[in-house]
Scaffold this active site. Sequence first.
Site, PDB file in Angstrom:
ATOM      1  CG  HIS A   1       0.203   6.489   5.567  1.00  0.00           C
ATOM      2  ND1 HIS A   1       1.352   7.080   6.062  1.00  0.00           N
ATOM      3  CD2 HIS A   1       0.529   5.197   5.326  1.00  0.00           C
ATOM      4  CE1 HIS A   1       2.314   6.173   6.122  1.00  0.00           C
ATOM      5  NE2 HIS A   1       1.842   5.015   5.687  1.00  0.00           N
TER       6      HIS A   1
ATOM      7  N   GLY B   1       0.831  -1.197   0.000  1.00  0.00           N
ATOM      8  CA  GLY B   1       0.000   0.000   0.000  1.00  0.00           C
ATOM      9  C   GLY B   1       0.864   1.245   0.000  1.00  0.00           C
TER      10      GLY B   1
ATOM     11  CD  GLN C   1       3.408   5.885   2.609  1.00  0.00           C
ATOM     12  OE1 GLN C   1       2.444   5.309   2.112  1.00  0.00           O
ATOM     13  NE2 GLN C   1       4.428   5.231   3.141  1.00  0.00           N
TER      14      GLN C   1
ATOM     15  CB  CYS D   1       5.432   2.335   7.394  1.00  0.00           C
ATOM     16  SG  CYS D   1       4.858   3.789   6.501  1.00  0.00           S
ATOM     17  CG  LEU D   2       6.553   1.133   1.315  1.00  0.00           C
ATOM     18  CD1 LEU D   2       5.908   1.420  -0.029  1.00  0.00           C
ATOM     19  CD2 LEU D   2       7.667   0.099   1.169  1.00  0.00           C
TER      20      LEU D   2
ATOM     21  CG  HIS E   1      -0.321   1.033   7.314  1.00  0.00           C
ATOM     22  ND1 HIS E   1       0.674   0.653   8.189  1.00  0.00           N
ATOM     23  CD2 HIS E   1       0.273   1.885   6.440  1.00  0.00           C
ATOM     24  CE1 HIS E   1       1.807   1.258   7.851  1.00  0.00           C
ATOM     25  NE2 HIS E   1       1.592   2.003   6.786  1.00  0.00           N
ATOM     26  CD  GLU E   2      -1.197   2.319   2.817  1.00  0.00           C
ATOM     27  OE1 GLU E   2      -0.914   3.512   2.601  1.00  0.00           O
ATOM     28  OE2 GLU E   2      -0.331   1.477   3.136  1.00  0.00           O
TER      29      GLU E   2
END
Length: 171
Positions: free
Chosen positions: A139, A46, A51, A93-94, A135-136
Amino acid sequence: MVRKILRYGEPVLEQRAEDVTEFDTPELRELISDMWETMYAAKGVGLAAPQVGVSKRISVIDVSVGEDESKKIVIINPEITSKEGKQTGEEGCLSIPGFREPVTRANCVTVRAKNDKGEDIELPGEELLARAFQHEIDHLNGILFINHLSALKRDIIRRKIKKLQKAGEWD
Ligand code: NI
């Protein structure tokens, strides 16, 4: 085009992103296409627009990581409308590479959102997909998975990241 994924410490990652008001525009299509490319290049499941430095309420999710076209989901201006049960699993997380911790989330959620054409969609998700939705969508509200950890664990991670920043190994 693969865009740069911003790392923890960038203020945009901790701000509430803005609603999308115009759909089906060339800019939106390009942004979403870039988000897919960027997510797959990073081997994530995701990615949220903040981000890549765009403070808009858009996330892309593919729990098959490119294996199954039918699993690709774009959610715009999403809201979680129901939550049920609990699951605990390792999350990363990226934007916080190198750190993974167990996070407890709802096991089943329903998400109401717009798709890339501005149409209303409602999507159920369980287990990994439910985790990705939560999670997304976090963000888009400026919340990172480390916000779900104990203050002690979060501080340990923050200190390690500060060291990496000082060493020039975090950007
Ligand atoms: Ni993330």
